[in-house]
Design an enzyme around this catalytic site. Structure first.
Site, short mmCIF file in Angstrom:
data_model
loop_
_atom_site.label_atom_id
_atom_site.label_comp_id
_atom_site.label_asym_id
_atom_site.label_seq_id
_atom_site.Cartn_x
_atom_site.Cartn_y
_atom_site.Cartn_z
NE ARG B 23 -2.19 -1.76 3.24
CZ ARG B 23 -2.62 -1.86 4.48
NH1 ARG B 23 -3.83 -1.44 4.81
NH2 ARG B 23 -1.86 -2.37 5.41
CG ASN B 41 -4.21 -4.72 2.52
OD1 ASN B 41 -3.74 -4.58 1.39
ND2 ASN B 41 -3.47 -4.82 3.60
#
Ligand SMILES: [Fe+3]
Ligand SMILES: [Mg+2]
Ligand SMILES: [Zn+2]
Ligand SMILES: [Zn+2]
EC number: 6.2.-.-
Lengths: 329, 761
Positions: B23, B41
């Site tokens: 990320r 996620n």
């Protein structure tokens, strides 16, 4: 049909065919002998067929085996053996001299075991349809003690005892076939065990279970106990009595004495607190001179037999499915 | 420039994309391309929405896999156009949890350069801290206890984050953003040194441990996947003591070198070996030992190769760096037992071996051994696939229609769980006959089934009725059982390793495997694809006198082979004289058939030749006689035996003929090193001739090589060159071992292929 080496294949056969066909609570215990309540007392009743090659070997022959084997099946149910029936299947052309030798040793074995052969039967089959001589013996004994033996009584903490050195009979027979160039001073352990059992039961009322360690050897007996009782059996490799000559022959043959048949040894599961008394009583008897505690019963892992090796490892000793085949690569 | 058309896309990224800094990477990437949107996620991986001009969107998507973080394994990137929202800025949004899990857990990964720099930076708060890690490195698989993967589901749950670590953990711009095992000296695990009898040793544990090692003592070191035993590698008495206490007589030890230059002082490091040695997975790499390597003789007796590895945790970096000499690093166990990984168990089992324990308070949840590789033509040839590799899945070109569990073999066991297009081959479990190992097998199946959400509907197993893995499979009554022949599984695993469906000519050479006919196979030519096989060639079977005893005592195989070749007229040979006392009995045993199962195994042929040449009469570890034969073969020997291998059953007589050639040369006084080389060459030539015969009969032109014998790089090289010289295309292993560690993958793909065939036909 797979060969009946006494492992899982024959066990599966018995369960799938015979128990299925004759289903009843007495048969389903699959004990060495059936215990029957008869006229206020209890009788033990069993039958067994004997097939061995060669028929004669150091320390005995098929005749001794047929008497002692059935006597021992009665003995390990806690009974005093009384009467035997004997059936013979002979191949056409079988030498009369050999038959006389076999019956003489049966008579001697019966006398030693204090039982009488009271009835019998003989059939002759065509040449090539039999292996010379097969013998079936059926035996009846009486339970004179209030004992009930069986896997249901086995508890974690119990001790596992063998009544003497293991593997003598099986190795003797293998060598007696004469194909192997091995000299070893070994003879069969065939013997009647009820005297020894009686001495044990006198000394240790906490005996839970007795099994004679015949086909498949001690390893198979212990696996059957572990499964039937839902317990683990932990064996200490160094404590298992094996004669040096048997160890030597087993090394050469590449076989594990734990899987080798005995004809005069039993496995006893005994209350742990009475283990020493049990062994002492066995060792006082001529047939139990090398009796030993070889392990103990534990709760986990249920159903498995584990061997603590001399090097401190823990090996799974499983019931063989058929003949032993190497798993290593 | 004209007006730019603004577009918005929804992107899904699948693979190993969590717990690896994905990320923050997306955040940085979007910022660089000046794109608005968000990333997060979920149970399927990572989702992204980005908005901006079309070219930059395309570049962004391409970079997602091209520039992904070191630990990420991007399997799939899919995009979908959505309506632009015009919202500015880029954000990392909360994770979305839900049913179904498709997220992959990363393998344990060697310390990254950034963490290494911090480790040696006196001004850094993690200076000298042996548990330093970040999103790019550190423990993963060995500490994960449950799913979903976050700190609570790892053995780091016992260590609440300090303020400093918590801030790094929460900062999308930080290298430790959502690094679940993040920690520092203030909040993380601590090192301790304990004597063998359990007393804490005062002073700095690392300093004292290094001093102990320098003095030639043996220290048990708690690593990533278990305890190791360490001692300095240049100290013969120390290494000899380790061998005798561990009861490991001759099997080579691995050596930890502090860094690449230190490794180069021990072994010849080829350019292809560098990335393997220094990569994130850090296996033990078997490389040619330098003649001047300062390593005690008993580290790797009778071996020209040395297994070398570089440090993979900060602790190992610190130890190796401070010790300044290479150290033996071997699994913490007594011979034949699995590596100890629980503290109480390790203390009990290793107290008689180690002088002290360098340990810590982070629990190891899954035991994993060090992985071991050889190199073949610049690629890895796995010998043991475990720490650093597991549990990364193999992604296959064909789907598993139903979830599969494959139970593997008995020795070197791994199991395999598969669903979708992924096959998760487990860590090295070991030899199942050992009870601890058997339990690791059943526990491991439960644990990995849960982690990867695989509920098997099909259970595949070997045909050997006595394998404990087979018995385990047969106990499962809630599933479809599929029995897979051992050597078919070997060839299928090689096909899966290469992502190919076959058909091929499979050459499966190994120690022993159960054949369809109830004999033991191991020198097989199979015309095979994933669904089935035909046994188109094999060595003629010879007896193994005494069964397993013949594996432990290769001279028995010499006796059996010589009896097959010469009958009563065996020439006078040293092997018979050395074993004179038992020779006649073993020959009689072979002839009688008593406990002497017959086998076509090439491994047993190697045993026979090794014993005939006087290299090994007895072995103390599996494959030792074959290793001795490979190691002994003289590299300068150009000759080779030529035998007829193309009869009606290709290969049938090759074993006997090769034994005859070996005996002739030996009696003519040829150096055993030359004979060993000629034997390898002759066997390779026999394989080529046999493959040609099969090609003639079947039209197949591709060959797959598998089975433990093909860990022998000398043989592998000759076979591959010979086959390629005759126009064959050759498949070898590079992702799973050719030995029984690869069996589970082969079983899984066979079970799936049979189902696909049944379904369509
Ligand atoms: Fe194999
Ligand atoms: Mg009986
Ligand atoms: Zn890092
Ligand atoms: Zn901290």
């Amino acid at each position: 049909l797979a060969h009946g080496a006494g492992g899982k294949a024959s066990r599966t056969l018995v369960e799938a065919v015979f128990v299925e066909a004759f289903r009843n609570p007495i048969l389903e215990t699959l004990d060495d002998a059936a215990v029957l309540a008869v006229a206020g007392g209890r009788l033990a009743f069993t039958t067994d067929s004997y097939v061995v090659s060669p028929l004669f070997f150091p320390g005995g022959d098929i005749g001794d085996l047929a008497v002692n084997g059935t006597v021992n099946d009665l003995a390990v149910s806690g009974a005093r053996p009384l009467y035997l029936a004997a059936g013979f299947i002979l191949e056409e052309g079988f030498p009369v001299a050999d038959l006389l030798r076999i019956t003489a040793s049966m008579a001697a074995a019966a006398q030693r075991a204090d039982v009488r052969v009271v009835t019998g039967d003989t059939k002759v089959v065509q040449r090539g349809r039999g292996d010379g001589c097969y013998v079936t013996t059926t035996g009846v004994g009486v339970l004179e003690r209030p004992v009930t033996l069986g896997a249901a009584h086995v508890r974690p903490g119990d001790a596992v005892v063998v009544s003497g050195p293991i593997g003598d009979h099986g190795v003797t027979v293998m060598l007696a076939r004469g194909e192997l160039d091995i000299e070893a001073d070994i003879s069969s352990d065939t013997a009647p065990l009820h005297g020894l059992v009686s001495a044990l039961l006198d000394a240790a009322p906490g005996v839970r279970l007795l099994r004679d360690a015949t086909r498949g050897g001690v390893a198979t007996v212990l696996n059957e106990v572990a499964r039937a009782a839902g317990v683990a059996v932990v064996v200490d490799e160094a404590a298992v009595p094996v004669r040096p000559a048997v160890t030597g022959a087993c090394e050469l043959l590449g076989i594990d004495p734990l899987y080798v048949a005995c004809e005069g040894r039993f496995v006893a599961v005994v209350d742990g607190a009475q283990a020493q008394a049990a062994v002492a009583a066995l060792r006082d008897h001529p047939l139990g001179a090398d009796a030993s505690v070889i392990g103990h019963v534990a709760a986990d892992p249920a159903g498995l037999v584990l061997l603590r090796t001399a090097f401190g490892g823990t090996r799974v000793v499983d019931m063989l499915v058929g003949d032993p085949l190497p798993r290593i690569c | 420039m004209g007006p730019v058309a603004v577009e918005r896309i929804h992107v899904r990224v699948e693979g190993i994309v969590q717990g690896v800094g994905f990320r923050p990477f997306v955040h940085a990437l979007a910022t660089r391309y000046d794109l608005a949107g968000f990333v997060g996620n979920d149970t399927g991986g990572v989702f992204v929405e980005v908005e901006g001009d079309g070219d930059r969107l395309a570049a962004f998507v391409a970079d997602l896999s091209r520039r992904a973080p070191a630990l990420a394994q991007v399997e799939r990137v899919s995009t979908e156009t959505v309506a632009p929202t015009g919202q500015p800025g880029f954000a990392i949004v909360a994770s979305v949890t839900g049913a179904g899990r498709d997220v992959l857990i990363s393998p344990d990964t060697a310390t990254c350069p950034d963490c290494l720099a911090e480790l040696s930076d006196p001004t850094d708060r993690r200076h000298g801290y042996p548990f330093t890690n970040c999103t790019n490195c550190g423990p993963r698989f060995t500490i994960v206890t449950d799913v979903p993967y976050d700190r609570r589901a790892t053995t780091m749950a016992a260590f609440p984050l300090c303020a400093g670590c918590a801030a790094e953990y929460a900062d999308p711009g930080d290298r430790r953003f959502h690094a679940e095992p993040v920690c520092c000296p203030a909040c993380g695990p601590t090192l301790r040194l304990v004597t063998a009898d359990g007393y804490a040793v005062p002073g700095d544990p690392l300093d004292v441990a290094v001093r102990w090692l320098r003095d030639g003592r043996i220290v048990a070191v708690k690593g990533l996947g278990g305890y190791h035993l360490a001692t300095r590698a240049d100290d013969e008495p120390a290494v000899a003591a380790l061998r005798s206490r561990k009861r490991r007589e001759e099997k080579p030890f691995a050596v930890l070198a502090a860094d690449l230059p230190a490794a180069r002082a021990l072994v010849d490091v080829s350019p292809e070996a560098v990335p393997v040695l220094t990569g994130a997975r850090r296996p033990v790499v078997l490389l040619p030992r330098r003649p001047d390597a300062r390593v005690a003789a008993s580290v790797a007796p009778d071996n020209r190769d040395l297994g070398v590895l570089l440090p993979y945790t900060p602790l190992h970096h610190l130890l190796a760096g401070r010790l300044g000499v290479p150290m033996v690093l071997t699994s913490g166990n007594a011979s034949d037992e699995p590596i100890a990984h629980r503290d109480d168990d390790a203390r009990e089992r290793l107290a008689g071996i180690a002088d002290g324990f360098l340990t810590h308070d982070r629990r190891i949840h899954v035991r994993t051994d060090d992985s071991v590789v050889r190199l073949f033509r610049g690629r890895e040839l796995p010998v043991r696939r475990s720490r650093g590799y597991v549990p990364a899945p193999l992604t296959l070109p064909w789907p598993f229609d139903r979830p599969v569990l494959a139970c593997g073999a008995e020795l070197k066991n791994t199991f395999c769980l598969a669903k979708g297009r992924r096959a998760f081959v487990s860590h090295h479990v070991g030899d199942l006959e050992n009870y601890e190992t058997l339990r690791a097998f059943t526990d491991g199946i439960a644990h990995l089934s849960r982690l990867f959400d695989v509920r098997p509907q099909v259970v595949a197993h070997d045909l050997h009725p006595e394998y404990l893995s087979t018995k385990y499979a047969l106990h499962r009554d809630d599933v479809d059982l599929v029995g897979v022949q051992h050597h078919h599984a070997h060839i299928a695993s090689c096909l899966a390793d290469n992502g190919e469906p076959g058909p091929v000519i499979g050459v499966a050479f190994d120690g022993l495997g159960y054949g369809e006919d109830g004999t033991l196979w191991g020198g097989e030519l199979l015309a095979a694809d994933l669904t089935g096989y035909e046994r188109v060639g094999h060595l003629d079977a010879v007896p193994m006198p005494g069964g397993a005893a013949a594996v432990r005592e290769p001279w028995r195989m010499a006796a059996a082979y010589l009896d097959e070749v010469y009958g009563d007229a065996v020439p006078d040979l040293a092997v018979a004289r050395r074993n004179e006392r038992r020779w006649p009995a073993v020959v009689a045993l072979a002839r009688s058939g008593t406990n002497s199962p017959r086998t076509s195994s090439v491994g047993r042929l190697f045993d026979a030749v090794s014993a005939i040449l006087g290299l090994r009469d007895r072995v103390t570890y599996e494959g030792q006689a074959a290793v001795a034969l490979e190691q002994r073969a003289r590299p300068d020997e150009r000759g080779g035996y030529r035998v007829d291998a193309s009869g009606p059953v290709p290969l049938a007589d090759a074993g006997r003929q090769l034994v005859r050639c070996v005996v002739d040369d030996l009696r003519a006084g040829v150096d055993p090193g030359r004979i060993a080389a000629r034997f390898h060459d002759g066997l390779a030539d026999a394989v080529v001739r046999a493959a040609e015969a099969v090609r003639e009969a079947t039209g197949l032109t591709d060959v797959a090589l598998s089975g433990g014998v093909f860990q022998n790089v000398l043989l592998l090289d000759r076979v591959v060159r010979g086959l390629e010289g005759e126009g064959f295309r050759v498949l070898v292993h590079s992702r799973v071992p050719p030995n029984d560690g690869g069996i589970s993958l082969g079983q899984a793909v066979v079970a799936a292929a049979r189902h696909r065939t049944d379904g369509s036909g």
